[in-house]
Design a protein around this motif. Structure first.
Motif, PDB file in Angstrom:
ATOM      1  N   GLY A  11       5.028  -5.911   4.273  1.00  0.00           N
ATOM      2  CA  GLY A  11       5.942  -5.284   3.572  1.00  0.00           C
ATOM      3  C   GLY A  11       5.734  -5.242   2.099  1.00  0.00           C
ATOM      4  O   GLY A  11       4.734  -5.973   1.693  1.00  0.00           O
ATOM      5  N   LYS A  30       0.796 -13.788   0.548  1.00  0.00           N
ATOM      6  CA  LYS A  30       1.450 -13.466  -0.853  1.00  0.00           C
ATOM      7  C   LYS A  30       2.339 -14.532  -0.894  1.00  0.00           C
ATOM      8  O   LYS A  30       2.657 -15.380  -0.441  1.00  0.00           O
ATOM      9  N   ALA A  45      -6.635  -1.282  -1.717  1.00  0.00           N
ATOM     10  CA  ALA A  45      -5.416  -0.456  -1.754  1.00  0.00           C
ATOM     11  C   ALA A  45      -4.956   0.004  -3.273  1.00  0.00           C
ATOM     12  O   ALA A  45      -4.513   1.146  -3.555  1.00  0.00           O
ATOM     13  N   THR A  68       0.887  -1.275   0.182  1.00  0.00           N
ATOM     14  CA  THR A  68       0.012   0.022   0.071  1.00  0.00           C
ATOM     15  C   THR A  68       1.035   1.193   0.106  1.00  0.00           C
ATOM     16  O   THR A  68       0.686   2.097  -0.767  1.00  0.00           O
ATOM     17  N   TYR A 120     -12.244 -10.283  -5.385  1.00  0.00           N
ATOM     18  CA  TYR A 120     -12.462  -9.504  -4.255  1.00  0.00           C
ATOM     19  C   TYR A 120     -14.035  -8.997  -4.339  1.00  0.00           C
ATOM     20  O   TYR A 120     -14.660  -9.130  -5.437  1.00  0.00           O
ATOM     21  N   SER A 156     -10.124  -6.005  -7.138  1.00  0.00           N
ATOM     22  CA  SER A 156      -8.815  -5.892  -6.638  1.00  0.00           C
ATOM     23  C   SER A 156      -8.863  -5.645  -4.958  1.00  0.00           C
ATOM     24  O   SER A 156      -9.992  -5.321  -4.682  1.00  0.00           O
ATOM     25  N   PHE A 157      -8.019  -5.592  -4.420  1.00  0.00           N
ATOM     26  CA  PHE A 157      -7.912  -4.946  -2.913  1.00  0.00           C
ATOM     27  C   PHE A 157      -8.107  -3.477  -2.975  1.00  0.00           C
ATOM     28  O   PHE A 157      -7.271  -2.989  -3.909  1.00  0.00           O
TER      29      PHE A 157
HETATM   30  C1  LIG Z   1      -3.829  -6.279  -5.438  1.00  0.00           C
HETATM   31  C2  LIG Z   1      -3.430  -5.822  -3.819  1.00  0.00           C
HETATM   32  N1  LIG Z   1      -2.626  -4.667  -4.087  1.00  0.00           N
HETATM   33  C3  LIG Z   1      -2.383  -4.259  -2.912  1.00  0.00           C
HETATM   34  C4  LIG Z   1      -2.391  -4.898  -1.793  1.00  0.00           C
HETATM   35  C5  LIG Z   1      -1.963  -4.277  -0.314  1.00  0.00           C
HETATM   36  O1  LIG Z   1      -0.905  -5.060   0.248  1.00  0.00           O
HETATM   37  P1  LIG Z   1      -0.264  -4.819   1.510  1.00  0.00           P
HETATM   38  O2  LIG Z   1      -1.106  -5.482   2.251  1.00  0.00           O
HETATM   39  O3  LIG Z   1       1.212  -5.168   1.317  1.00  0.00           O
HETATM   40  O4  LIG Z   1      -0.157  -3.473   1.752  1.00  0.00           O
HETATM   41  C6  LIG Z   1      -3.072  -6.196  -1.835  1.00  0.00           C
HETATM   42  C7  LIG Z   1      -3.456  -6.795  -0.673  1.00  0.00           C
HETATM   43  O5  LIG Z   1      -3.992  -7.826  -0.146  1.00  0.00           O
HETATM   44  C8  LIG Z   1      -3.490  -6.590  -3.146  1.00  0.00           C
HETATM   45  O6  LIG Z   1      -3.743  -7.873  -2.931  1.00  0.00           O
END
Ligand SMILES: Cc1ncc(COP(=O)(O)O)c(C=O)c1O
Length: 401
Positions: free
Chosen positions: A200, A193, A88, A61, A334, A85-86
């Motif tokens: 991280g 992941k 973030a 993020t 998602y 997507s997530f």
């Molecule tokens: C597609 C995607 N982007 C961004 C993120 C954010 O990752 P983080 O948890 O390392 O901030 C995620 C986490 O699930 C994700 O799946």
């Protein structure tokens, strides 16, 4: 008949004794915050991904945020991304005051396609073109990177590849992270992941300029490099804050875990591939699987499928409940970003502009997929699902008859 001792989740981390030893070594060393291990981890990422520069952060993020800042994203600029997507992938744009819009996915690859991007671009007035397109390697599968990148750059649109899922994936023989088809690529090392550092992320780029900006934004907007000083000062203690930055640094504890995890990434990726092969071969053919294009090599972060009630006889939610009863804890990846109350768009618009995303939302489920999932556990999952489909269809056929 197999029985399960422990629950099976859709994903989990893989930690071995060597990981623990490496983390312990750092805890006993002089550096806990950003020290030599962070730079070593960045170098290892560069080697693995064939990238030129890497900036390790405390999450994907924050890496996405500094990527947007480095590309000059400002208030009222526009960003397009994948709605599947997530959150973030969209929040990073909102942090900069930009507005977010989406490109619909397609139901074969569960991702944005070149055609959908092109169609949306041609329907949009030039003044409303996005400044950045954030592509997501959904589940570990990169989308039509080359054609999309070419069209985007032709229209002065930057591309960030959110590769949170796809460390180790390839597109047309190019390693994800080498930034052949993006300006910046971002990976996540959250525990579910491909590899983990606890929390991280990392941003990679081939541009020295973007690298310098991202390093500065990661560390409070500070530079210690005298080449960039705005005030002349030769003292060794001197440093300057030049922009508004953040404390987004990875620390040496996290980096040491990442270095250790990278050492067995090839085994990790080949086990995931084997699991995907078993699912493809053995799951009931009524279940819709992702259609991987020939030139895509996935990292198989997720194994998403579609459960279409009209074909299978029960819904995705029925399947989730049934699996849970059998100690198998799957997940939906998602909820479309615009379905969250904070991001919500009007109902008519979502069905008119994003019909595939809405269909996906109704039917998608991610089956267990992780490094360490045992073959007999996967067999149990497959047998449970196939049996359920057989039973429901048998009952359905006999009630028809
Ligand atoms: C597609 C995607 N982007 C961004 C993120 C954010 O990752 P983080 O948890 O390392 O901030 C995620 C986490 O699930 C994700 O799946």
């Amino acid at each position: 008949m197999l029985f399960l001792k422990n629950p099976i989740n859709y994903s989990r981390q893989n930690i071995n004794k060597n990981d623990i030893k490496k983390v312990k070594n750092v805890l006993e060393s002089d550096f806990l915050t950003q020290g030599p291990k962070v730079e070593e981890f960045e170098n290892e990422i560069n080697k693995f991904c064939k990238s030129r520069y890497s900036v390790a952060c405390n999450s994907a993020t924050s890496a996405l945020h500094i990527a947007c800042l480095a590309l000059g994203l400002k208030r009222n600029d526009i960003v397009w991304t994948n709605p599947v997507s997530f959150v973030a992938s969209a929040n990073c744009a909102l942090y900069c005051g930009a507005k977010v819009d989406y490109v619909d996915i397609d139901l074969n690859t569960f991702n944005i396609t070149f055609e959908n991007f092109k169609k949306k671009l041609f329907k949009t007035k030039k003044k409303n073109f996005p400044k950045i397109l954030i592509l997501v390697d959904y589940g570990g599968f990169p989308c039509d990177l080359d054609k999309i990148y070419k069209l985007a750059r032709k229209n002065n649109i930057y591309v960030i590849q959110d590769s949170s899922h796809s460390l180790g994936a390839k597109y047309k023989n190019s390693k994800v992270g080498d930034c052949k088809f993006s300006d910046i690529t971002v990976f996540s090392f959250h525990p579910v992941k491909i590899i983990t550092t606890g929390e991280g992320g990392v941003a990679t780029t081939k541009s020295k300029k973007l690298f310098n900006y991202m390093q500065m934004f990661r560390t409070h907007g500070i530079t210690k490099d005298s080449k960039f000083f705005k005030k002349a000062n030769k003292n060794t203690w001197y440093f300057e804050q030049q922009v508004l930055g953040y404390n987004y640094r990875m620390n040496d504890i996290e980096a040491s875990l990442g270095i250790s995890q990278l050492k067995r990434i090839n085994k990790n990726l080949s086990e995931r591939k084997k699991l995907a092969f078993n699912y493809n071969k053995n799951l009931n053919p009524k279940i819709k699987k992702i259609n991987i294009k020939k030139f895509v090599k996935s990292s198989y972060h997720l194994y998403p499928v579609l459960i279409e009630k009209e074909k299978i006889g029960f819904s995705r939610d029925d399947l989730l409940k049934y699996l849970k009863k059998n100690n198998i804890h799957c997940q939906l990846h998602y909820i479309p970003i615009f379905e969250h109350p904070f991001h919500s768009i009007n109902k008519k618009k979502k069905f008119a502009y994003f019909p595939n995303t809405m269909k996906f939302y109704e039917c998608a489920i991610s089956l267990p997929m992780y490094y360490g999932l045992k073959m007999n556990e996967q067999k149990f999952v497959i047998e449970k699902i196939n049996k359920r489909i057989k039973n429901v269809n048998r009952n359905y056929n006999s009630s028809e008859g």
